[in-house]
Structure formats: C-alpha cells, structure tokens
Design an enzyme around this catalytic site. Structure first.
Site, PDB file in Angstrom:
ATOM      1  N   ARG A  91       0.819  -1.211   0.000  1.00 34.93           N
ATOM      2  CA  ARG A  91       0.000   0.000   0.000  1.00 34.93           C
ATOM      3  C   ARG A  91       0.855   1.264   0.000  1.00 34.93           C
ATOM      4  O   ARG A  91       0.345   2.351  -0.259  1.00 34.93           O
ATOM      5  CB  ARG A  91      -0.914   0.027   1.227  1.00 34.93           C
ATOM      6  CG  ARG A  91      -2.072  -0.933   1.151  1.00 34.93           C
ATOM      7  CD  ARG A  91      -3.041  -0.683   2.303  1.00 34.93           C
ATOM      8  NE  ARG A  91      -4.115  -1.666   2.318  1.00 34.93           N
ATOM      9  CZ  ARG A  91      -5.251  -1.561   1.640  1.00 34.93           C
ATOM     10  NH1 ARG A  91      -5.430  -0.512   0.865  1.00 34.93           N
ATOM     11  NH2 ARG A  91      -6.181  -2.488   1.732  1.00 34.93           N
ATOM     12  N   ARG A 162     -25.999   1.573   3.684  1.00 35.96           N
ATOM     13  CA  ARG A 162     -25.039   1.461   4.778  1.00 35.96           C
ATOM     14  C   ARG A 162     -24.261   2.761   4.915  1.00 35.96           C
ATOM     15  O   ARG A 162     -24.032   3.469   3.933  1.00 35.96           O
ATOM     16  CB  ARG A 162     -24.060   0.310   4.523  1.00 35.96           C
ATOM     17  CG  ARG A 162     -24.718  -1.053   4.391  1.00 35.96           C
ATOM     18  CD  ARG A 162     -23.697  -2.171   4.339  1.00 35.96           C
ATOM     19  NE  ARG A 162     -22.512  -1.809   3.559  1.00 35.96           N
ATOM     20  CZ  ARG A 162     -21.461  -2.607   3.396  1.00 35.96           C
ATOM     21  NH1 ARG A 162     -21.448  -3.796   3.956  1.00 35.96           N
ATOM     22  NH2 ARG A 162     -20.427  -2.231   2.670  1.00 35.96           N
ATOM     23  N   ARG A 173     -12.671   7.627   1.302  1.00 31.91           N
ATOM     24  CA  ARG A 173     -11.866   6.419   1.049  1.00 31.91           C
ATOM     25  C   ARG A 173     -11.063   6.576  -0.240  1.00 31.91           C
ATOM     26  O   ARG A 173      -9.906   6.164  -0.318  1.00 31.91           O
ATOM     27  CB  ARG A 173     -12.772   5.192   0.953  1.00 31.91           C
ATOM     28  CG  ARG A 173     -13.397   4.774   2.278  1.00 31.91           C
ATOM     29  CD  ARG A 173     -14.460   3.718   2.078  1.00 31.91           C
ATOM     30  NE  ARG A 173     -13.935   2.495   1.506  1.00 31.91           N
ATOM     31  CZ  ARG A 173     -14.678   1.569   0.911  1.00 31.91           C
ATOM     32  NH1 ARG A 173     -15.985   1.738   0.788  1.00 31.91           N
ATOM     33  NH2 ARG A 173     -14.129   0.477   0.424  1.00 31.91           N
TER      34      ARG A 173
END
Length: 223
Positions: A91, A162, A173
């Site tokens: 990452r 959600r 995100r």
C-alpha cells in the site's frame, strides 16, 4: 511454466475481487488479500498476528513493519512458490521496497502490477447506489433495482444505505487511496511493471484484457 507474481491495484469498487477470482481460475496463483492475511494470522496466533491484533482491537492501522512481515511470510509459503496475486499489499512505497528486497533475496521477481482504473465519479455512483435488505440481499438503485422501490423483492423489508456506502464516506476512502497509491503507481511505472486496464468496461471485457496480458507476459518470460 513460468512463475507469475502479480500485484492487483485499483480503487475500492473497481472490481478487484471479481478479477482476482477469475485470474486465480485462469492461472495457478495463490491469492493473498490483506484482509484474509490479517484474519488468518490472528486466528493462527502467530507472533505477527498477535501484534496486528493489538492495533486492530484499538481501532488503529496495522504498522508497516507488521504488514510487511506477514506479507513476506505468505509470499514465501508453499502455496505461493509457483506464483501469487497480491491484493491490498503493498500500500506504500516502503512496503513496495521491502517486497522488492525480499524477492531479490529469494531469486524471484515480480511479473506485473495490474492497475484497474475507474474515475472517482463512477466509483461513487457504483458504491453509493447500493441498498441492503434486512436479510443482507444487495440491490443497486440504478444497475439492479428492486421491483418495488425501496423494498426487498424477497422479504419485503425496507432497503437501507449502509453508512460506509454514503457518497461522502466513499469519497474520503478514494482520497486516502489516491494519497497512498499514486506514489506506488509511479514506483512500478518507473520499473516497467505497471499495466493499466479500463475498469469502466464490463467485468468480462476487463477479465479478457487482463488474462491476455498475463498470458503474453508469461510467454515472453518463458522465451
């Protein structure tokens, strides 16, 4: 058969899970996903798994050194000797450096980094349009709507969005993904390993393109 060592990159909602499933059916690859790797290490009670658990229980991010240790353990495991598909690792550039160093020590090399590209607005549209019923059935207001608006076809329960599917959360995100991944994209592009795929096309078209690319790379490596 030449060894295939691949990394799968792309934003949340780009379809990486679908493509990973199809790729591991096409080629003999160990699928190494960050979430699965963490859960397995914690369940097995390994030293690294226990370290990771302390951070996860506290709601924090697992540090680079712990993530690197677990990922390298998986790369060296028996089921990954003939090739692997990494999803969610590396990452960061620091993680990529550690992986590169370990591969050199093992006398192995990366085959390619597969980047599935989808514009942010498409990702937000894909994810924020999801609606979930009480029984867990998932619909999409645009791509897979229920027969009766706002109600599940099966149990009649109200369909809800959600919290992590809300547009502002999805965009946050994506912002984090870009901050972490842009340097990684440059890193692998500089090494000639990056291959780009248009994630706005159908899953089958994306799969066909990835499969043809990987097959060609394996053939070239065998020559």
């Amino acid at each position: 058969m030449s060894e295939l060592n691949l990394i799968l990159l792309g934003p949340p909602g780009a379809g990486k899970g679908t493509q990973a499933e199809r790729l591991t059916q096409d080629f003999p690859l160990a699928y190494i996903a960050t979430g699965d790797m963490l859960r397995a290490a914690v369940a097995a009670g390994t030293e690294l798994g226990l370290k990771a658990k302390t951070f996860m229980d506290a709601g924090g991010l697992v540090p680079d050194d712990v993530m690197i240790g677990m990922a390298l353990e998986r790369v060296e495991s028996d089921d990954a000797r003939d090739g692997f598909l990494l999803d969610g690792f590396p990452r960061t550039v620091a993680q990529a450096d550690a992986l590169e160093g370990e591969m050199e020590q093992l006398g192995r090399k990366m085959t390619a980094v597969l980047l599935i590209e989808v514009p942010d607005e498409d990702i937000v549209r894909r994810i924020s349009g999801r609606r979930t019923s009480q029984s867990g059935r998932i619909y999409h207001v645009e791509f897979d709507p229920p027969k009766h608006e706002g109600r599940c076809d099966i149990d009649g329960s109200a369909l809800l969005q959600r919290d992590d599917d809300k547009p502002e959360v999805v965009q946050a995100r994506l912002d984090q993904y870009h901050a972490l991944t842009t340097p990684l994209i440059d890193y692998y592009e500089d090494r000639g390993l990056l291959r780009r795929f248009d994630g706005t096309r159908s899953p089958t078209e994306v799969h066909d393109h990835i499969r043809a690319t990987v097959a060609t790379l394996r053939l070239e490596d065998a020559l």
